[in-house]
Design a protein around this motif. Structure first.
Motif, PDB file in Angstrom:
ATOM      1  N   VAL A 177      31.355  61.571  42.715  1.00 24.32           N
ATOM      2  CA  VAL A 177      30.039  61.695  42.432  1.00 24.32           C
ATOM      3  C   VAL A 177      30.059  60.861  40.909  1.00 24.32           C
ATOM      4  CG1 VAL A 177      27.712  62.873  41.938  1.00 24.32           C
ATOM      5  CG2 VAL A 177      29.629  63.644  43.670  1.00 24.32           C
ATOM      6  N   ALA A 178      28.949  60.055  40.671  1.00 24.97           N
ATOM      7  CA  ALA A 178      28.798  59.215  39.570  1.00 24.97           C
ATOM      8  C   ALA A 178      27.392  59.014  39.352  1.00 24.97           C
ATOM      9  CB  ALA A 178      29.868  58.152  39.247  1.00 24.97           C
ATOM     10  N   LEU A 179      26.819  59.185  37.999  1.00 19.42           N
ATOM     11  CA  LEU A 179      25.382  58.645  37.453  1.00 19.42           C
ATOM     12  C   LEU A 179      25.778  57.307  37.046  1.00 19.42           C
ATOM     13  CD1 LEU A 179      22.775  59.749  37.033  1.00 19.42           C
ATOM     14  CD2 LEU A 179      23.495  60.082  34.620  1.00 19.42           C
ATOM     15  N   THR A 187      28.869  53.095  35.107  1.00 22.94           N
ATOM     16  CA  THR A 187      29.023  54.596  35.256  1.00 22.94           C
ATOM     17  C   THR A 187      28.536  55.254  33.976  1.00 22.94           C
ATOM     18  OG1 THR A 187      30.648  54.293  37.142  1.00 22.94           O
ATOM     19  CG2 THR A 187      30.273  56.617  35.997  1.00 22.94           C
ATOM     20  N   GLY A 188      27.366  55.897  34.284  1.00 19.72           N
ATOM     21  CA  GLY A 188      27.164  56.666  32.784  1.00 19.72           C
ATOM     22  C   GLY A 188      27.710  57.512  32.364  1.00 19.72           C
ATOM     23  N   CYS A 189      27.929  58.632  33.487  1.00 20.93           N
ATOM     24  CA  CYS A 189      28.687  59.716  33.421  1.00 20.93           C
ATOM     25  C   CYS A 189      29.221  60.381  34.713  1.00 20.93           C
ATOM     26  CB  CYS A 189      27.999  60.708  32.674  1.00 20.93           C
ATOM     27  SG  CYS A 189      26.483  61.441  33.456  1.00 20.93           S
ATOM     28  N   THR A 190      30.203  61.024  34.676  1.00 15.92           N
ATOM     29  CA  THR A 190      30.851  61.833  35.904  1.00 15.92           C
ATOM     30  C   THR A 190      30.477  63.334  35.471  1.00 15.92           C
ATOM     31  OG1 THR A 190      32.110  59.739  36.278  1.00 15.92           O
ATOM     32  CG2 THR A 190      32.582  62.079  37.471  1.00 15.92           C
ATOM     33  N   PRO A 191      29.979  64.004  36.528  1.00 21.43           N
ATOM     34  CA  PRO A 191      30.028  65.606  36.448  1.00 21.43           C
ATOM     35  C   PRO A 191      31.344  66.195  36.528  1.00 21.43           C
ATOM     36  CG  PRO A 191      29.192  64.985  38.377  1.00 21.43           C
ATOM     37  CD  PRO A 191      29.572  63.518  37.998  1.00 21.43           C
ATOM     38  N   GLN A 192      31.549  67.327  35.785  1.00 24.17           N
ATOM     39  CA  GLN A 192      32.933  67.970  35.458  1.00 24.17           C
ATOM     40  C   GLN A 192      32.772  69.005  36.723  1.00 24.17           C
ATOM     41  OE1 GLN A 192      35.638  67.155  33.829  1.00 24.17           O
ATOM     42  NE2 GLN A 192      34.081  65.421  32.941  1.00 24.17           N
ATOM     43  N   GLY A 193      33.860  69.089  37.586  1.00 29.97           N
ATOM     44  CA  GLY A 193      33.931  70.168  38.541  1.00 29.97           C
ATOM     45  C   GLY A 193      32.709  70.235  39.505  1.00 29.97           C
ATOM     46  N   TRP A 216      20.571  56.283  38.811  1.00 26.84           N
ATOM     47  CA  TRP A 216      20.749  56.812  39.963  1.00 26.84           C
ATOM     48  C   TRP A 216      21.881  57.629  40.144  1.00 26.84           C
ATOM     49  CZ3 TRP A 216      21.394  51.903  39.287  1.00 26.84           C
ATOM     50  CH2 TRP A 216      22.620  51.274  39.585  1.00 26.84           C
ATOM     51  N   VAL A 217      22.408  58.140  41.283  1.00 27.08           N
ATOM     52  CA  VAL A 217      23.437  59.122  41.500  1.00 27.08           C
ATOM     53  C   VAL A 217      24.175  58.558  42.694  1.00 27.08           C
ATOM     54  CG1 VAL A 217      24.499  61.278  41.801  1.00 27.08           C
ATOM     55  CG2 VAL A 217      22.333  61.051  40.441  1.00 27.08           C
TER      56      VAL A 217
END
Length: 855
Positions: free
Chosen positions: A165-167, A189-195, A216-217
């Motif tokens: 998953v990536a923002l 890719t703005g950011c990637t959630p952790q866990g 978007w995600v």
């Protein structure tokens, strides 16, 4: 043995490979050098088919002989059947098809069975899942402290597969069409959630402030890719500002309901155009009051409509005025109390009055409600009651000056009005005129109450035909101990109202008596009454049964009613249950107004267990059990039995008395039998002896009886007794006769001539011969020989043929009784009736008594 030895190197090689494999774990696909396992796809959708093949190269597996290799399959620990065939180049191939793979993950093993031994030679790991779900509810907030854009979303259902998953963010193609094609291709890719989190923060370096951006995600796994709805925003539009700080609050001008409020915005927001909101509420208010459209840069604002003498709590927040972004957090609260003002409005009052005895005064109890907050205009310090209104600023003397909401005072007879006012630190209210009207108006047509909640009651009524100005409602909690709540009343000012809600002091499971008084223009109506519960439940306990009376077929029970505090509702009925030893259960419902019940048609001498259940509309409660045993006979039967036994006893007593008093009856049942032991013959003494013996008793009148004949000496038979002179006659010989008269207490003693024994031996014979006639009331019988032994001698009685002594004259029949009656002729008196043995006897010499009367 040769073939077995030839296969040993292959098994050793296979075992070593299994033992020496680094890590001890298999990857998605593992095989030995002589075997290979292949699957169509290691990751498949759930429920799809899976095809796999296992190939064995015999030339690479030393020791395996052609034609003797068997290939099998295992899906985890479950055997699977495949098809084995010869492959190209002298290989052994086994194909396996799984028509529907419904597991999310499994290991498929290839086994080789050779010469009776099975061994794993290859493995392939298979995973199944779904394409990623589409993310939704994407939102972003710009934090002005570091200008990072924090976005969060909801992921959706799990795919059971590894998913990335990536923002993503890029320039808005709608705002810059020429640039959009490049920016679309240059999405980063703005950011990637952790866990497993569903949020992350895009750093400031990747953002374009004051410009539209597309965000978007994206979620991707082996089976596909999914994207959320695209968000087109200017990062500054979603900035969350720092809250302002309230500086001061004050009333302007004095004696109005307006305040002025000043604040300061945060430094981070000083360059922005802000739109702010103010909210406030008093401690008694359930909700906040909101003031909108406040310009943030102004720093001050005014607002009116506040209550006097009331403490308020104020807070403020702001946001950018050019966009509908996020509001800042509410500022720290600030409290302020508005200034006070004299109370306004009229007070609700209620009264009761009665004459005060011989003094001609009136005892009045006046109650009132505290003014509402809007009318109190501050904290009320007290209340004043006067008998006349205030004139020209002069306050009349007060009969009550109290901080309470009731007052008892005495007023002159004929007082019809009193005046009530409230005061605080700012002044005193206008007086409320209270008219003491008589309670003689028409009552309500109907009154009833229903629950309005656990702590409220709705009271409904039908208005009387006469117009009503207002209503007074009173309610009192019903308790075992009488009590009165002075504040449990309220006034309904709307004369057209037909219902009112009671909320003060209403508790569930408690009974309340409610009274409603209609107030007319010139009178107070007669009250109507009802009772109600706000909520009911089963009684806390049931009454205890007591046995009042018991018979063989009935049992009367009684009980004390449940205290009203423990009833928890209206008692609808009492139910009595009784059961005997054979478990025959019966019951009967009893009206709740009764406190006793008679159980009928019980079996005599039977044990019963009885208990009572008290019921309300919400349930019932059972009481303790009472054990009783019915009687064999009831009271009437017992009384009849005792009466019968008493009558029988009385009759027996009467019969005994009759038998005792009536000799004829007594003679019929108990005939008189002579008793020689009580005979008076032995007591008889001739008359001439009585003079010499000087025995007073023999001269007394009465019947002389012979009771005993006793021989004291035994003279020798055949010897003549010595003659004694007449002068010595007082020397009585030893043989004697004791004579006793039944009519006198004295006793006499006389001598008796000795009898000669047989053969002239001169020994005294221990018997007597008495011959006589029967007495009155008895039949005459021929003379008989009567013998009575009066000695303890063992000499037997002589038989009748034995010689008898010479007949001698019985002198007792020739002497005249000292007190004889004329005409008796010296006849002997009748033998006593208490000597039945002599009745019927004829004494020797009776032929000379021809002149005597025969009885």
């Amino acid at each position: 043995m040769a073939r077995r030895g030839a296969g040993t190197p292959f098994l050793l090689q296979l075992s070593l490979l299994l033992l020496l494999r680094p890590g001890g774990e298999w990857g998605p696909s593992w095989t030995l050098g002589c075997a290979s396992v292949a699957v169509g796809s290691p990751i498949v959708p759930v429920g799809s088919a899976v095809m796999a093949s296992c190939t064995i190269r015999s030339e690479l597996c030393r020791g395996l002989e052609k034609g003797r290799v068997r290939i099998t399959w295992m899906l985890d620990n479950e055997p699977m059947a495949g098809s084995q065939r010869w492959g190209p180049g002298g290989t052994e191939v086994s194909n396996l098809t799984l028509p529907q793979f419904n597991r999310t993950q499994a290991k498929l093993w290839c086994w080789v069975e050779w010469n009776g031994t099975k061994q794993r030679v290859g493995m392939a790991e298979i995973r199944a899942g779904y394409p990623p779900a589409k993310p939704f509810n994407l939102s972003c907030v710009l934090n002005l402290s570091d200008y990072g854009l924090t976005c969060q979303w909801e992921q959706g259902a799990s795919s059971h597969l590894p998913t990335s998953v990536a923002l993503k963010c890029a320039g808005d193609p709608r705002a810059h069409p020429s640039y959009c094609r490049r920016s679309r291709a240059q999405a980063v890719t703005g950011c990637t959630p952790q866990g497993d989190h569903s949020r992350c923060t895009v750093p400031r370096r990747l953002l374009q402030l004051y410009r539209q951006m597309e965000i978007w995600v994206s979620a991707a796994n082996a089976l596909g890719t999914a994207e959320s709805e695209h968000l087109y925003i200017d990062p500054m539009d979603v900035a969350k500002l720092d809250p302002p700080a309230l500086q001061s609050i004050q009333s302007i001008p004095f004696q109005t309901d307006c305040i002025a409020l000043a604040w300061e915005v945060a430094r981070s927001n000083a360059h922005m155009e802000l739109q702010c909101e103010l909210r406030y509420r008093a401690s008694e208010d359930p909700a906040w009051a909101l003031v909108t459209n406040i310009v943030g840069q102004a720093g001050t604002t005014q607002h009116c409509g506040f209550l006097f003498g009331t403490r308020y709590h104020f807070q403020m927040r702001c946001r950018r005025s050019s966009a509908r972004g996020y509001w800042s957090e509410w500022s720290p609260g600030r409290n302020y109390t508005t200034h006070e003002k004299a109370p306004t409005g009229k007070l609700d009052a209620w009264w009761s009055a009665r004459p005060a005895g011989a003094g001609g005064r009136l005892e009045v109890q006046l109650r009132w409600k505290a003014p509402r907050r809007r009318e109190a205009n501050g904290r009320v310090l007290g209340y004043r009651v006067t008998l006349s209104p205030r004139r020209r600023g002069r306050a009349p003397p007060a009969v009550c000056n109290t901080t309470h909401t009731q007052c008892n005072f005495s007023a002159p007879a004929g007082t019809s009005r009193v005046y009530l006012s409230a005061y605080n630190a700012a002044g005193e209210s206008a007086a409320t005129e209270v008219v003491l009207l008589e309670r003689k108006g028409q009552p309500l047509a109907r009154l009833w109450a229903v629950p309005g909640g656990e702590h409220s009651l709705w009271v409904h009524w039908e208005a009387p035909p006469v117009p009503v100005a207002a209503y007074i409602l009173e309610w009192q909690q019903v308790t075992s101990e009488p009590s009165r709540c002075s504040a449990c009343w309220q006034m309904e000012r709307q004369g057209a109202a037909t219902a009112a809600l009671l909320q003060d002091g209403i508790e569930p499971f408690q009974r309340y008596n409610i009274s409603v008084y209609p107030l007319y223009k010139d009178a107070v109506g007669v009250p109507a009454h009802t009772a109600a519960y706000s909520k009911e439940k089963a009684p806390s306990y049931a009454p205890k049964l007591h046995l009042k009376s018991l018979s063989k077929s009935d049992a009367e029970l009684c009980w004390d009613p449940v205290p009203v505090e423990m009833q928890n509702g209206f008692i609808t009925s009492y139910t009595i249950f009784w059961a005997n030893s054979t478990a025959e259960v019966s019951s009967a419902a009893v009206n709740p107004s009764l406190s006793s019940f008679v159980i009928q048609e019980l079996k005599p001498s039977t044990l019963y267990k009885v208990h009572i259940m008290a019921s309300t509309a919400a349930g019932g409660t059972n009481g303790t059990s009472l054990t009783l045993v019915t009687m064999v006979l009831d009271d009437v039967e017992i009384q009849f039995l005792f009466l019968t036994l008493g009558l029988i006893f009385v009759l027996l007593i009467l019969l005994l008395i009759c038998f005792q008093k009536n000799g004829r009856v007594k003679q019929q049942f108990w005939p008189s039998v002579p008793d020689p032991a009580n005979s008076s013959l032995g007591k008889w003494v001739p008359p001439f002896l009585q003079e010499h013996l000087q025995v007073p008793s023999v001269r007394e009148p009465g019947l002389a009886t012979i009771s005993t004949v006793t021989v004291l000496e035994k003279p020798t038979w055949g010897k003549e007794p010595a003659a004694e002179p007449a002068s010595t006659f007082l020397t009585v010989p030893q043989p004697y006769v004791r004579q006793e008269a039944t009519g006198a207490p004295g006793r006499g003693w006389a001598a008796a001539e000795p009898h000669r024994g047989p053969g002239g031996s001169g020994e005294t014979v221990q018997y007597a011969r008495v011959v006589g006639d029967g007495y009155k009331g008895q039949q005459r019988s021929p003379p008989r020989l009567r013998l009575r032994s009066s000695s303890s001698s063992s000499q037997p009685l002589l038989p009748d043929p034995s010689p008898s002594p010479e007949p001698y004259q019985n002198l007792w029949f020739h002497w005249a009784a000292p007190h004889g009656r004329p005409g008796d002729g010296g006849c002997p008196e009748e033998p006593p009736a208490t000597f039945p043995l002599l009745q019927g006897l004829r004494i020797s010499g009776a032929e000379e008594l021809h002149d005597c009367r025969t009885f």
